[in-house]
Design an enzyme around this catalytic site. Structure first.
Site, mmCIF file in Angstrom:
data_model
loop_
_atom_site.group_PDB
_atom_site.id
_atom_site.type_symbol
_atom_site.label_atom_id
_atom_site.label_comp_id
_atom_site.label_asym_id
_atom_site.label_seq_id
_atom_site.Cartn_x
_atom_site.Cartn_y
_atom_site.Cartn_z
ATOM 1 N N ARG A 69 -43.854 60.249 49.894
ATOM 2 C CA ARG A 69 -42.753 59.293 49.814
ATOM 3 C C ARG A 69 -41.879 59.717 48.642
ATOM 4 N NH1 ARG A 69 -43.811 58.249 54.180
ATOM 5 N NH2 ARG A 69 -44.349 56.272 55.181
ATOM 6 N N GLU B 11 -33.769 57.351 50.243
ATOM 7 C CA GLU B 11 -33.540 57.884 51.583
ATOM 8 C C GLU B 11 -32.682 56.932 52.423
ATOM 9 O OE1 GLU B 11 -37.414 59.712 52.499
ATOM 10 O OE2 GLU B 11 -37.106 58.805 54.458
ATOM 11 N N HIS C 228 -36.978 63.976 56.465
ATOM 12 C CA HIS C 228 -38.175 63.187 56.759
ATOM 13 C C HIS C 228 -38.667 63.423 58.195
ATOM 14 C CE1 HIS C 228 -40.511 59.350 55.395
ATOM 15 N NE2 HIS C 228 -41.269 60.148 56.136
HETATM 16 C C1 GLV Z 1 -44.295 59.232 57.674
HETATM 17 O O1 GLV Z 1 -43.750 59.361 56.612
HETATM 18 C C2 GLV Z 1 -45.412 58.362 57.920
HETATM 19 O O2 GLV Z 1 -45.792 57.585 57.031
HETATM 20 O O3 GLV Z 1 -45.941 58.415 59.043
#
Ligand code: GLV
Ligand code: GLV
Length: 321
Positions: free
Chosen positions: A240, A269, A287
């Protein structure tokens, strides 16, 4: 017939299969806060995305809400205490995306250490090149140290990849982990060791984050941590964004305090620090850690199946504990 709100674009053929017989709303666009708060009022269940703001206020509006099926490994966007107080089951999708996400983390590791983004931009820009023994030299991986923060499923999968490429693995986690599968990968690497965080920052050639975002891990990579890293080291983040102090990272990169960074996630983000966009030694991805079709389909199916089970009065398959 229950009403299920799908808050974001989803693989709807899969979702509809699992939720047949229910009223399924959405799934073709990302609902903003306003739309979410309108929809949650009448929802029996929500199939959610990691960017949904499921705070106490939002959850409080879901008077009929029985289950939140988060379609992600992480669930830091959900106020778990508020859900628990309201008797709402929260589920996530562990156990199916770790190999795919580790693939992407290792892609970033290879890209930053071998400068492939920079090199590809060079070619696309039509800049002059010919085979040159001294051109675009990157870092080597054999015998280099991979420092993994958070040795859960994804961290372990990343560690195995590092070992396969000849890297020695050290890790930081709250508990000692079983590292037999990592050590079995390559007879030429050193045994995997658990170390303190400062040891990890000081000794890693690549630091890769695989921890959840919690109060403890917010800004875990801060100015001090970056200053402690080797000048030749790289940071990889597929966890994250807020696990890293992005402003401090920008300063560290500008000052040459570390060699580069590979980032799939960002603190604010989808907004990205403007400075990062201008840096050649940084690889930036939007991401996409788990974004392989079979993986995303399996995640959709599991999220929907969790919802169907709870609505059916059965225990969820993968509840968030
Ligand atoms: C992606 O970032 C997830 O948490 O699946
Ligand atoms: C992280 O994966 C931990 O278990 O501490």
């Amino acid at each position: 017939m229950a009403r299920i709100i799908v808050t974001a674009p989803q693989l709807m053929s899969v979702v509809n299969e699992e939720l047949a017989g229910h009223e399924v709303v959405g799934g073709d666009h990302l609902m903003d806060r306003q739309e979410l708060s309108n929809q949650v009022v009448t929802a029996d269940a929500m199939l959610t995305s990691l960017s949904d703001p499921l705070d106490a206020e939002m959850i409080g509006k879901g008077k009929n809400l029985k289950v939140i099926g988060q379609c992600a490994a992480g669930f830091n966007n959900i106020d778990l205490d508020a859900a628990r107080r309201a008797g709402i089951v929260v589920t996530s999708t562990p156990g199916i995306l770790h190999e795919t996400t580790a693939d992407l983390a290792f892609t970033l590791l290879l890209e930053v250490t071998r400068r492939t983004g920079e090199a590809e931009r060079w070619v696309r820009a039509g800049k002059a090149w010919h085979y040159d023994h001294t051109f675009m030299l990157g870092a080597g991986l054999q015998g280099a140290t991979l420092g993994i923060i958070g040795l859960g499923q994804i961290g372990e999968a990343m560690a195995r990849r590092g070992a396969a490429f000849g890297m020695n693995v050290i890790y930081n986690a709250r508990h000692e982990k079983d590292v037999a599968a990592i050590d079995a990968v390559n007879p030429n690497t050193q045994p995997t060791r658990r170390v303190e965080l400062d040891d990890l920052f000081a000794n890693s050639d690549v630091v890769s984050l695989h921890c959840p975002l919690t109060d403890e891990t917010r800004h875990l990579v801060d100015a001090d941590a970056l200053a402690a890293m080797k000048k030749t080291a790289y940071l990889v983040n597929t966890a994250r964004g807020a696990c890293v102090d992005e402003a401090a990272l920008v300063e560290a990169l500008k000052a040459g305090a570390i060699a580069g960074a590979g980032l799939d996630v960002f603190e604010d983000e989808p907004t990205i620090s403007a400075d990062l966009l201008t840096m050649e030694n940084v690889v930036l991805l939007p991401h996409i850690g788990s974004a392989a079709l079979p993986t995303r389909a399996a995640m959709s199916r599991l999220a929907a199946r969790n919802i169907a089970k709870v609505l059916d009065g059965k225990p969820a398959e993968t509840p968030v504990e």
